[in-house]
Scaffold this active site. Structure first.
Site, PDB file in Angstrom:
ATOM      1  N   GLN A 224       9.125  36.213 -13.956  1.00 16.40           N
ATOM      2  CA  GLN A 224       9.510  35.835 -12.598  1.00 16.40           C
ATOM      3  C   GLN A 224       8.331  35.211 -11.850  1.00 16.40           C
ATOM      4  O   GLN A 224       8.500  34.667 -10.768  1.00 16.40           O
ATOM      5  CB  GLN A 224       9.981  37.075 -11.828  1.00 16.40           C
ATOM      6  CG  GLN A 224      11.205  37.748 -12.434  1.00 16.40           C
ATOM      7  CD  GLN A 224      11.438  39.101 -11.801  1.00 16.40           C
ATOM      8  OE1 GLN A 224      11.954  39.202 -10.698  1.00 16.40           O
ATOM      9  NE2 GLN A 224      11.050  40.158 -12.491  1.00 16.40           N
TER      10      GLN A 224
ATOM     11  N   HIS B  62      11.753  31.659 -12.283  1.00 17.72           N
ATOM     12  CA  HIS B  62      11.745  31.153 -10.901  1.00 17.72           C
ATOM     13  C   HIS B  62      10.884  29.905 -10.735  1.00 17.72           C
ATOM     14  O   HIS B  62      10.582  29.521  -9.607  1.00 17.72           O
ATOM     15  CB  HIS B  62      11.276  32.248  -9.949  1.00 17.72           C
ATOM     16  CG  HIS B  62      12.191  33.427  -9.907  1.00 17.72           C
ATOM     17  ND1 HIS B  62      11.781  34.709  -9.608  1.00 17.72           N
ATOM     18  CD2 HIS B  62      13.527  33.519 -10.153  1.00 17.72           C
ATOM     19  CE1 HIS B  62      12.815  35.539  -9.661  1.00 17.72           C
ATOM     20  NE2 HIS B  62      13.883  34.840  -9.987  1.00 17.72           N
TER      21      HIS B  62
ATOM     22  N   CYS C  17      10.007  16.051  -5.497  1.00 19.60           N
ATOM     23  CA  CYS C  17      10.555  15.458  -4.279  1.00 19.60           C
ATOM     24  C   CYS C  17      12.081  15.529  -4.314  1.00 19.60           C
ATOM     25  O   CYS C  17      12.678  15.906  -5.324  1.00 19.60           O
ATOM     26  CB  CYS C  17      10.076  14.011  -4.115  1.00 19.60           C
ATOM     27  SG  CYS C  17      11.053  12.777  -5.018  1.00 19.60           S
TER      28      CYS C  17
ATOM     29  N   CYS D 199       6.079  10.746  -1.300  1.00 21.62           N
ATOM     30  CA  CYS D 199       6.135  10.878  -2.755  1.00 21.62           C
ATOM     31  C   CYS D 199       5.538   9.620  -3.378  1.00 21.62           C
ATOM     32  O   CYS D 199       5.996   8.507  -3.095  1.00 21.62           O
ATOM     33  CB  CYS D 199       7.572  11.055  -3.212  1.00 21.62           C
ATOM     34  SG  CYS D 199       7.798  10.879  -5.009  1.00 21.62           S
TER      35      CYS D 199
ATOM     36  N   CYS E  23       8.164   7.505  -5.313  1.00 24.61           N
ATOM     37  CA  CYS E  23       9.094   6.807  -4.420  1.00 24.61           C
ATOM     38  C   CYS E  23       8.433   5.585  -3.790  1.00 24.61           C
ATOM     39  O   CYS E  23       9.068   4.528  -3.628  1.00 24.61           O
ATOM     40  CB  CYS E  23       9.594   7.748  -3.331  1.00 24.61           C
ATOM     41  SG  CYS E  23      10.760   9.007  -3.897  1.00 24.61           S
TER      42      CYS E  23
ATOM     43  N   GLY F 124       6.620  52.917  -8.777  1.00 24.79           N
ATOM     44  CA  GLY F 124       7.406  52.823  -7.559  1.00 24.79           C
ATOM     45  C   GLY F 124       8.869  52.557  -7.832  1.00 24.79           C
ATOM     46  O   GLY F 124       9.291  52.320  -8.969  1.00 24.79           O
TER      47      GLY F 124
END
Length: 366
Positions: free
Chosen positions: A129, A157, A165, A226, A229, A300
């Site tokens: 993750q 993730h 972009c 960008c 771009c 925990g």
């Protein structure tokens, strides 16, 4: 649109974890036995990176250590109105100041121990993750090819080390960081001053820092166009790091591959994660539905607490993983110079506590 930050259910936060506490010797033995037959899929969370100096989201009680933590959601970041522009200025200034601490972090002893088990084929599949790239850095000792390293690790993730972009063009984060510096000389001077004076801002695992207490405004922060771009004479400064924000879904490819990684394993190991995000918790559910043995190493409360079929050891991975590798690999851990190098590598330098830490920082993910 109502989107909330994932949390551990209140009923689990008050569960007494003492029954899961074990000695270092017992933990080493139990984890070694679990891994001995191999073909294990490993799922890691932010707890794995705490010893690298990257602060966890949660402490020993399972609650956010920073009670003022307010992330920007996906729909806010990509909003192309003036309001969205303000959200992006806030995000990118905070990320610009926080990214260097993640970029400069070094793999710790757990990262290298995991890499040794990957190299030996004990853990052929790793799902993380984390967005810091430290598993990749550790594994690069034995797999110098970035492509081979990337294929060995599934980033559930995404990663902080690339920027995308709104039209899908990718820019390496180092390049984007330079673009941000060039567009914001005042903020570059501010960042340089902090570094020169040896100071540090409180950084979350996603590279975000809290700076409101400094009385700082985001209004003058410039987000660069960008570069791809611009080559097509198209102006576009809507970017996001190549990671999954709260309120955003993981891609279908990542979802399918993560499920396959669980299905193709004989058992599943979890290290340093509370499984608070559903994208990770559903992998545990998938494993238990398939009756895969599951072992969890964490300190925990977590969403796995009380799930039938899950064994949990309340211990920090940094206390045991080197010895676990030596147990599992036996003589190979002695005669293989690469294994020995990995077991001799890694830091163990958790971040210092500060006033926002409710309890000691330990291995938890969002």
């Amino acid at each position: 649109m109502r989107v909330s930050v994932p949390n551990i259910p209140q009923s689990l936060l008050s569960v007494n974890q003492s029954a899961n506490r074990v000695s270092i010797a017992e933990a080493i033995e139990r984890v070694s036995t679990f891994l001995a037959l191999g073909n294990v899929t490993l799922i890691t969370g932010a707890g794995v990176s705490v010893d690298s100096g990257i602060r966890a989201y949660r402490g020993r009680d399972g609650r956010y250590m920073n009670p003022n933590y307010k992330p920007i959601f996906y729909h806010e970041l990509v909003d192309e109105t003036e309001k969205g522009q303000s959200f992006r200025q806030r995000y990118w200034l905070r990320s610009y100041l926080g990214y260097p601490s993640v970029r400069e972090a070094l793999p710790n002893t757990t990262h290298y121990a995991v890499a040794a088990l990957q190299y030996a084929g004990v853990i052929p599949r790793l799902i993380t993750q984390n967005v810091d790239g430290l598993h990749h850095a550790a594994l690069s000792i034995v797999h110098p090819s970035p492509v081979m390293v990337q294929e060995s690790i599934l980033e559930l993730h995404g990663t902080l080390h690339r920027v995308r972009c709104k039209h899908g063009h990718l820019t390496e984060r180092a390049v984007f960081q330079d673009l941000l510096s060039a567009a914001n000389p005042k903020w570059k001077a501010f960042a340089d001053t902090i570094q020169k004076e040896g100071g540090a801002l409180r950084t979350n695992p996603d590279g975000d820092v809290a700076i409101e207490h400094l009385g700082i405004s985001y209004d003058d922060f410039v987000i660069p166009e960008c570069p791809t771009c611009l080559l097509a004479n198209r102006h576009n400064n809507v970017h996001k790091p190549d990671l999954v924000f709260f309120g955003e879904s993981i891609t279908e490819y990542v979802k399918k591959r993560s499920y396959l990684d669980i299905e193709n394993s004989d058992r599943v190991l979890l290290i340093g994660t509370t499984l608070a995000t559903y994208s990770a918790f559903r992998l545990l559910k998938h494993a238990t539905e398939l009756r895969k043995p599951v072992l969890m190493i964490d300190v925990g409360p977590s969403r796995a607490d009380g799930v039938q079929g899950v064994q949990k050891l309340e211990i920090a991975s940094g206390d045991i993983m080197r010895d676990v590798v030596r147990n599992v690999l036996g003589i190979r851990g002695v005669i293989d110079s690469l294994v020995e190098e990995m077991l001799s590598s890694g830091i163990r330098k958790p971040p210092p506590k500060d006033d926002d830490d409710g309890l000691e920082a330990v291995g938890q993910q969002q």
